[in-house]
Design an enzyme around this catalytic site. Sequence first.
Site, short mmCIF file in Angstrom:
data_model
loop_
_atom_site.label_atom_id
_atom_site.label_comp_id
_atom_site.label_asym_id
_atom_site.label_seq_id
_atom_site.Cartn_x
_atom_site.Cartn_y
_atom_site.Cartn_z
N SER A 145 0.83 -1.21 0.00
CA SER A 145 0.00 0.00 0.00
C SER A 145 0.86 1.25 0.00
O SER A 145 1.78 1.38 0.81
CB SER A 145 -0.91 -0.01 1.24
N SER A 197 -5.37 13.48 -3.93
CA SER A 197 -6.13 14.73 -3.90
C SER A 197 -5.53 15.82 -3.04
O SER A 197 -5.83 16.99 -3.25
CB SER A 197 -7.56 14.45 -3.43
N THR A 253 -15.74 6.73 -7.92
CA THR A 253 -16.84 7.30 -7.16
C THR A 253 -17.83 7.97 -8.10
O THR A 253 -17.48 8.40 -9.20
CB THR A 253 -16.34 8.32 -6.12
N LYS A 256 -18.06 12.75 -7.05
CA LYS A 256 -17.20 13.89 -7.37
C LYS A 256 -17.54 14.40 -8.77
O LYS A 256 -18.46 15.17 -8.92
CB LYS A 256 -15.74 13.50 -7.18
N THR A 285 -25.96 -3.91 3.32
CA THR A 285 -26.40 -2.52 3.39
C THR A 285 -27.41 -2.23 2.29
O THR A 285 -27.34 -2.83 1.20
CB THR A 285 -25.21 -1.55 3.28
N THR A 286 -28.33 -1.35 2.56
CA THR A 286 -29.34 -0.96 1.58
C THR A 286 -28.66 -0.29 0.39
O THR A 286 -27.73 0.50 0.55
CB THR A 286 -30.35 0.00 2.22
#
Length: 414
Positions: A145, A197, A253, A256, A285-286
């Site tokens: 990483s 970022s 994503t 953004k 999760t929904t």
Amino acid sequence: MVKGVVMAQDYRKFFETAVDSVRGEGRYRVFQDIRRIKGEFPKATWYKDDISEKEIVVWCSNDYLGMGQNECVVEAVKSAVDAAGTGSGGTRNIAGTTHYHVQLEKELADLHDKDRALVFTSGYVANEATLGVMSKILPGLIIFSDEMNHASMISGIQRARCEKHIFKHNDLADLEAKLKSVPADAPKLIAFESVYSMDADIAPIEEICDLADKYGALTYIDEVHAVGMYGPRGGGVCEERGLMDRVDVIQGTLAKAYGMIGGYIAGEEVIIDAVRSMASGFIFTTSIPPSTAAGALRSVKILKISPEVRAQHKERANTLKDHFRNAGFPFIDGDTHIVPLMVSDPIKCKAISDRLISEFGIYVQPINYPTVPRGTERLRFTPSPFHTDLMMEQLLGALHSIWDEFELKRIKVA
């Protein structure tokens, strides 16, 4: 006084001490109460308190291209609400996979030229859930990483509870040394970002892929600050550099450049199917609302055929950099659309942000520890295609009037 009350009072002191510590370091976070003005991006209304409001220009939004205000996207959201209502009604496995979700995932897979995509409730969850489940899928996995990876990637790697090695930021020699240090037959995964970022730099993607090939590692790239922004169709830096086929998992994503909310991964069929079947952050999760999926679908489609928007955005970012450069303001002059103005003091950083919004109607959020290392506090500007020359002139005038007052250094212009 009963024991339970005494204990509650004792516990409260710890919470108060924790908050006081953050305040004392000058990094207590204040959430600005704003409401964006539809059709006037990047303008918004700032609610200073219960009785006063002020029109401001937002300079720090992650809605990089203003797609959250795009009429076609807004109409897609409205139409989906009219057709399907609001929430999805369940998890993806139990009634929460609507036709909008299916269409969106097909569109995202096409965007990245991959077999399949999988949509999550956020980019954070996409990283945490996917990286967190990799060690279950690959027994004995070792993850490599980049030290500057996002908190969501770090959290996912921690959840994986497997051996990990953190390599110096964008340092190919350090990465290779760490790859060499582990057994050649061990399953390996290199996790990194394309656009970082906070420092506005880009990873050496091709060279990392070369090392992955050499040492038999999978590659996982976070493109959240690049999708929609780079490449002929907005497929990110990997598309721009012709490298999408060399990265095993691309994470992005919808929150953004696409102006919505949600995250996703794209990759080979079997990889996506394994994550879909085993990642608890996806299973339990929904799902995102159908209206959100519809808006994201429309936004992705639009940006695939709108290279001129990316060109306009690049011009605006370069223009702001030119202004900062000519004024001698110390900023990170990277190769991306993000323009970090370095203050290097948490208290001054917050104070400048407060002055800008209260006196000049300019909103840029201070970025302090732990988002960035101590001593590197900054104001992070994200100019959009809709930030006009006049807005830039007003920003420069405000900064000129404040900068010297706070005894901050300037860089001599050559």
